[in-house]
Design a protein around this motif. Structure first.
Motif, PDB file in Angstrom:
ATOM      1  N   LEU A  59      -6.066  -4.363   4.630  1.00  0.00           N
ATOM      2  CA  LEU A  59      -5.608  -3.939   3.312  1.00  0.00           C
ATOM      3  C   LEU A  59      -5.971  -4.940   2.228  1.00  0.00           C
ATOM      4  O   LEU A  59      -6.130  -4.559   1.058  1.00  0.00           O
TER       5      LEU A  59
ATOM      6  N   PHE B 208       0.830  -1.207   0.000  1.00  0.00           N
ATOM      7  CA  PHE B 208       0.000   0.000   0.000  1.00  0.00           C
ATOM      8  C   PHE B 208       0.865   1.258   0.000  1.00  0.00           C
ATOM      9  O   PHE B 208       0.630   2.206  -0.761  1.00  0.00           O
TER      10      PHE B 208
ATOM     11  N   TYR C 159      -9.186   3.880   1.591  1.00  0.00           N
ATOM     12  CA  TYR C 159      -7.954   3.187   1.193  1.00  0.00           C
ATOM     13  C   TYR C 159      -8.065   2.690  -0.254  1.00  0.00           C
ATOM     14  O   TYR C 159      -7.104   2.790  -1.033  1.00  0.00           O
TER      15      TYR C 159
ATOM     16  N   ALA D 288      -9.373  -3.778   1.363  1.00  0.00           N
ATOM     17  CA  ALA D 288      -9.293  -2.542   0.573  1.00  0.00           C
ATOM     18  C   ALA D 288      -8.928  -2.838  -0.879  1.00  0.00           C
ATOM     19  O   ALA D 288      -9.504  -2.259  -1.809  1.00  0.00           O
TER      20      ALA D 288
ATOM     21  N   ASN E  81     -13.724   3.792   6.016  1.00  0.00           N
ATOM     22  CA  ASN E  81     -12.269   3.875   6.160  1.00  0.00           C
ATOM     23  C   ASN E  81     -11.563   3.066   5.072  1.00  0.00           C
ATOM     24  O   ASN E  81     -10.637   3.537   4.389  1.00  0.00           O
ATOM     25  N   LEU E  82     -12.043   1.829   4.859  1.00  0.00           N
ATOM     26  CA  LEU E  82     -11.431   0.975   3.843  1.00  0.00           C
ATOM     27  C   LEU E  82     -11.803   1.430   2.439  1.00  0.00           C
ATOM     28  O   LEU E  82     -11.025   1.245   1.495  1.00  0.00           O
TER      29      LEU E  82
ATOM     30  N   TYR F  64      -5.637   3.484  -3.328  1.00  0.00           N
ATOM     31  CA  TYR F  64      -4.999   2.421  -4.103  1.00  0.00           C
ATOM     32  C   TYR F  64      -5.159   2.688  -5.601  1.00  0.00           C
ATOM     33  O   TYR F  64      -4.234   2.492  -6.395  1.00  0.00           O
TER      34      TYR F  64
ATOM     35  N   LEU G  52      -3.192   7.172   8.174  1.00  0.00           N
ATOM     36  CA  LEU G  52      -2.172   6.523   7.341  1.00  0.00           C
ATOM     37  C   LEU G  52      -0.811   6.495   8.036  1.00  0.00           C
ATOM     38  O   LEU G  52      -0.084   5.500   7.956  1.00  0.00           O
TER      39      LEU G  52
END
Length: 493
Positions: free
Chosen positions: A164, A8, A198, A167, A194-195, A202, A71
């Motif tokens: 992750l 990530f 992310y 995500a 929240n995800l 990404y 982060l």
């Protein structure tokens, strides 16, 4: 640093090099490009390293500042706790006490409760010293508290790799739609959003993080529709994460031509049962809505409909990172990306997570949820009914804001109803009930209903902080009304 975290971080570093001028974060006023985002995260990571703590708590509204610190904690290997804004002061204090958060960042105006909780202001941070060993499972990257039905939040401890992986799967699920601008409607204290943030990072997309005030959202269920619709019209997001009531608001607005969904390419909806009728209304408007299913204990998303694999009424097929099967009684069991354990409880050793949800698969592997195992009631005719299914049909229509359905050992089911508007007539409520009944089998239909004099709220003890009914408390409060042998003073039909 774990492989998923390294992956990530490397994706963000690559975006910083290749998308130097591309807007990464859009707050109320602040815009940050990817190069600045990466530099700001690294700077905060260093400040956390110098602070020499293990747990960071964030009591901030949605915005770039919240995500930058989130982060930084992830990359530094700290445990991060983001406090939901809809938690009460007592619930927030409970979360801080249980997590033993030594370092905290908070909005202005929280001085009194933080000082009462033992925190002292030191520069930009609030600090508190805790004695004794940590009760967090090793490797906890994210601590998320579920509001539960009792009011006392329960801490779910999750590892970075699990978070992750989810995500990445969310990014892949929407990849064919290629959304380049995600707007976070839900507070980042909700793990799903929240995800979702992310996932947007990404993908190298623009992430809008307006404050909840800018969006017109207050607490768990308060929404100023004109403010929200104005923000969406201004920002023109291409992807959203919705709960059913926000979907209902957008669908109703679009039907009245108060909201143009043309910019949207992907909208995930979850968090509670979504009626098929609401999904069909969204589909007729061209809203690209995809229902999903997940639990905090499974790092959020487990199943999701997506472009090319979409079956309205289901919650989709399981995502590649998990395995799902059904127990003999239909309970959904999940393997993959599971919690490390609950805060302060023995380490989890079971391979499969018992979700407490009842479901069934069709022949193509799409999962259909029937409701919560523990909420089912059995009518006097021996039919099992999950009230959440019926309540979704009632509340995702035009007039009913809240519904509670009860039929344990009764020949006919009874609903408690609270309308969206005080000028809603009983005949309009009756028509809404009749419309919902058309989508239900006879044993699940509402045969009697009562118009409540007051709504269910956290203040009166009948609603959790995030808007779920406290079923035992409601039954206890309205026991005389729900019992067919006792006269009620409230208006009934």
């Amino acid at each position: 640093m774990s492989p998923e975290v390294q992956r990530f971080k490397e994706a963000l570093r690559k975006h910083a090099e290749e998308k130097t001028a591309h807007i990464a974060l859009w707050g109320d006023r602040l815009h940050l490009d990817y190069a600045t985002l990466y530099a700001e995260v690294i700077d905060r990571q260093q400040r956390l390293r110098e602070a020499q703590v293990n747990v960071l708590a964030l009591a901030l509204d949605n915005g770039p500042e919240l995500l930058l610190w989130d982060l930084a904690a992830l990359f530094e290997g700290l445990t991060c706790l983001t406090l939901p804004p809809f938690f009460s002061a007592a619930q927030r204090q409970h979360c801080l006490e249980q997590s033993r958060a030594e370092l905290l960042l908070a909005e202005d105006g929280q001085e009194a409760p933080l000082q009462a909780a033992g925190y002292e202001r030191q520069g930009e941070f609030w600090r508190r010293r805790f004695d004794g060993p940590s009760i967090l499972p090793p490797g906890t990257a994210k601590l998320t508290f579920t509001s539960g039905t009792t009011g006392t939040p329960k801490g779910v401890c999750l590892g970075a790799d699990s978070l992750l992986r989810v995500a990445r799967e969310l990014e892949q699920a929407s990849h064919s739609s290629n959304p380049r601008h995600h707007l976070a409607l839900l507070p980042l204290g909700i793990l799903l959003e929240n995800l979702g943030c992310y996932a947007a990072l990404y993908a190298g997309a623009t992430l809008s993080l307006p404050s909840q005030k800018t969006l017109g959202i207050q607490g768990a269920s308060g929404v100023d529709a004109p403010t929200l619709l104005g923000c969406l019209a201004q920002r023109q997001p291409e992807s959203l994460i919705l709960v059913p009531q926000l979907l209902l608001l957008l669908v109703g607005a679009a039907e009245q031509r108060l909201f143009n969904p043309a910019s949207l390419r992907f909208a995930a909806v979850g968090g509670a049962k979504v009626s098929l009728e609401l999904l069909q209304r969204a589909q007729r408007l061209g809203l690209p809505v995809y229902e999903g299913y997940g639990l905090s204990e499974c790092a959020s998303v487990v199943c999701l409909n997506r472009p090319g694999a979409h079956r309205p009424g289901s919650v989709g097929q399981p995502l590649p990172h998990v395995r799902v099967h059904l127990a003999a009684d239909g309970e959904v069991l999940i393997e993959g990306s599971l919690l490390l354990g609950y805060l302060g409880e023995p380490e989890r050793v079971e391979r499969w997570w018992h979700s407490g949800d009842i479901g069934e698969f069709d022949s193509d592997g799409y999962l259909y949820l029937k409701g919560r195992k523990k909420h089912q009631f059995v009518t006097s005719y021996g039919r099992n009914v999950n009230p959440e299914w019926v309540e979704a049909e009632l509340t995702q229509r035009s007039h009913i804001a809240q519904a509670f359905v009860y039929g344990e050992a009764l020949p006919r089911n009874h609903a408690l109803l609270w309308p969206h508007r005080p000028d809603c007539s009983d005949s309009q409520l009756d028509a809404a009930v009749a419309q919902a009944n058309e989508a239900l089998p006879d044993y699940a239909q509402v045969h009697h209903w009562t118009r409540l004099q007051h709504p269910f709220t956290p203040a009166n003890g009948l609603l959790t902080a995030n808007g779920r009914p406290r079923r035992e408390a409601i039954v206890e409060r309205y026991r005389d009304l729900l019992c067919p042998t006792v006269h009620s003073e409230e208006s009934s039909s």
